[in-house]
Design a protein around this motif. Sequence first.
Motif: not given
Length: 262
Positions: A124, A128, A136, A142, A146, A148, A159-160
Amino acid sequence: MSIHPTAIVDPAAELDSGVEVGPYAVIGSHVKIGARTTVGAHTVIDGRTTIGEDNVISPFVSLGGPPQDKKYRGEPCELVIGERNVIREFSTYNIGTVQGGGVTRLGNDNWMMAYTHLAHDCVVGNNVIFANNAQLAGHVEIGDWVILGGFTTVHQFVRIGAHGMTALSSVLLADQPPFVMSQGDPAQARSMNFEGLRRRGFSPERIGAVKAMHKLLYRDGLTLEQATERIAALASQTPEATPDVEMMVGFLRGVAQRGIVR
């Protein structure tokens, strides 16, 4: 160092003098904790876990437990947490596995709400936000910035990309490219995170390039390979957006057989 008398800290653990440990916390022998980090009541930190400076770890958190992977045989794998993270109640972050590189990693300046879960070998990035119950599976990546949404679940190996966002209760079964906003079960791409980019200081030119990427990926009826090549050409049209274009192209060229959210 401020350690509550009811806390159990292994003598071999390495805690900076500025660490605070709350009541009934348990800290294992291979743990290292940096300056000014606070550990809440009833928290358990075990395994080969390294935690940087200025983290706030709430009560009832579990860090460094063994991976939920039947292949794990007690190998010396790790959990590495950076600096200035907030980790709220009942979150669980596991160490890595040999098969996944051996390290689960959380970067810097992250806001991790209650009941979040990082399975083995997740990586990560920085800045974020995980809302409550974002989960996850193993080997997930990540990117930076990002967000979520609550109850988002991410399938293993997905993957993001950076600056992405998911809505409440989204289920990610495929890679989500940078800048994309998704929603649903399974998640589908809805737009790009334009408002988030404006808040982060993206210029109109850079946002225009992101809009062009969205059109090529989702509106022009192109294959992933065709869209990738046309996106790569945007760098010459908008030089200011070259880093954004290169990030997108690099992500798309790494997409595996699961494809991307559509």
